[in-house]
Design a protein around this motif. Structure first.
Motif, PDB file in Angstrom:
ATOM      1  N   ASP A  80       0.860  -1.175   0.004  1.00 38.21           N
ATOM      2  CA  ASP A  80       0.001  -0.003   0.029  1.00 38.21           C
ATOM      3  C   ASP A  80       0.675   1.247   0.160  1.00 38.21           C
ATOM      4  O   ASP A  80       0.496   2.352  -0.449  1.00 38.21           O
ATOM      5  N   ASN A 133      -1.448   5.617  -4.033  1.00 39.23           N
ATOM      6  CA  ASN A 133      -1.607   6.196  -2.518  1.00 39.23           C
ATOM      7  C   ASN A 133      -0.537   7.272  -2.105  1.00 39.23           C
ATOM      8  O   ASN A 133      -0.652   7.768  -1.067  1.00 39.23           O
ATOM      9  N   TRP A 180       0.808   9.879   2.493  1.00 38.62           N
ATOM     10  CA  TRP A 180       0.066   8.477   1.983  1.00 38.62           C
ATOM     11  C   TRP A 180      -1.410   8.878   2.294  1.00 38.62           C
ATOM     12  O   TRP A 180      -1.384   9.127   3.533  1.00 38.62           O
ATOM     13  N   LEU A 181      -2.221   8.398   1.588  1.00 39.54           N
ATOM     14  CA  LEU A 181      -3.539   8.045   1.984  1.00 39.54           C
ATOM     15  C   LEU A 181      -4.005   6.651   1.659  1.00 39.54           C
ATOM     16  O   LEU A 181      -3.795   6.031   0.591  1.00 39.54           O
ATOM     17  N   VAL A 182      -4.156   5.878   2.855  1.00 34.75           N
ATOM     18  CA  VAL A 182      -4.383   4.381   2.487  1.00 34.75           C
ATOM     19  C   VAL A 182      -5.455   3.974   3.483  1.00 34.75           C
ATOM     20  O   VAL A 182      -6.033   4.702   4.459  1.00 34.75           O
ATOM     21  N   ALA A 183      -6.084   2.907   3.000  1.00 36.52           N
ATOM     22  CA  ALA A 183      -7.184   2.361   3.738  1.00 36.52           C
ATOM     23  C   ALA A 183      -6.742   1.178   4.816  1.00 36.52           C
ATOM     24  O   ALA A 183      -5.545   0.554   4.559  1.00 36.52           O
ATOM     25  N   ARG A 225     -10.840   2.221   7.315  1.00 36.82           N
ATOM     26  CA  ARG A 225     -10.911   3.840   6.951  1.00 36.82           C
ATOM     27  C   ARG A 225      -9.999   4.199   6.456  1.00 36.82           C
ATOM     28  O   ARG A 225      -8.739   3.659   6.472  1.00 36.82           O
ATOM     29  N   GLU A 226      -9.954   5.280   5.737  1.00 37.42           N
ATOM     30  CA  GLU A 226      -8.945   6.013   5.127  1.00 37.42           C
ATOM     31  C   GLU A 226      -8.233   6.739   6.180  1.00 37.42           C
ATOM     32  O   GLU A 226      -8.262   7.337   7.061  1.00 37.42           O
ATOM     33  N   ARG A 227      -6.982   6.649   5.936  1.00 41.45           N
ATOM     34  CA  ARG A 227      -5.910   7.081   7.007  1.00 41.45           C
ATOM     35  C   ARG A 227      -4.735   7.955   6.434  1.00 41.45           C
ATOM     36  O   ARG A 227      -4.173   7.532   5.273  1.00 41.45           O
TER      37      ARG A 227
END
Length: 187
Positions: free
Chosen positions: A123, A129, A147-150, A154-156
């Motif tokens: 990820d 991401n 980074w935007l990751v699930a 939820r998205e973190r």
């Protein structure tokens, strides 16, 4: 702030499942939104050193206190040079470690930790991401990896000090992939 005035602290950078990006995971947590420093941010387990504790001892103790991780199953690889974190007044030593597989973890104290999770390295490597964070504060603008990751349903958002450490880790292990540095994420 002078390095001499910063308090010593350590974080645990724990890799599980081997050293291939398609199999490895990294232990992270989401700090409680009520904390004074870095509320709600994704971070590595860690905190200040106590007394004559070494950075490794502090990182393992803090990981156990925050995530329930059993330090006995962790193989410490190295302590990296300490890095200043002036915003919270700490000099942070990253402690790199590994374990055979993702271990059971949990948020031990909800007042300190909202969630703990194993994030697959794939990820972090996925260019979809990755972003460049843009943070404006006090008339200054800083940019860095993000980074935007699930994770955990939820998205973190991962940015700041943690993102810089992850970016360095990916580079060191040769786990980077080409990504669009012009994709900015205002914070």
């Amino acid at each position: 702030m002078s390095r001499d005035l910063l308090r010593p602290a350590a974080v645990l950078t724990l890799i599980a499942g081997g050293l291939r990006p398609d199999r490895a995971s990294i232990l992270l947590l989401q700090r409680a939104a009520t904390l004074r420093h870095h509320p709600g941010q994704v971070a590595f387990p860690g905190g200040r050193t106590d007394g004559n504790e070494t950075p490794t001892e502090a990182a393992l103790r803090e990981a156990a206190e925050e995530t329930g991780l059993d330090p006995a199953v962790v193989d410490v690889i190295a302590e990296s040079p300490a890095l200043p974190m002036p915003v919270s007044g700490h000099l942070v030593t990253p402690v790199l470690a590994r374990c055979a597989r993702p271990l059971p973890i949990r948020a031990v104290d909800p007042a300190e930790t909202e969630a703990v999770f194993w994030l697959p390295v794939r990820d972090l490597v996925d260019p979809a991401n990755r972003f460049t964070s843009v943070f404006a504060h006090g008339g200054e603008v800083s940019r860095g990896p993000a980074w935007l990751v699930a994770a955990e349903g939820r998205e973190r958002l991962i940015w700041g000090f943690t993102a810089r450490l992850l970016d360095d880790l990916l580079e060191r292990f040769g786990w980077t992939a080409s990504w669009d540095h012009s994709r900015e994420l205002p914070l």
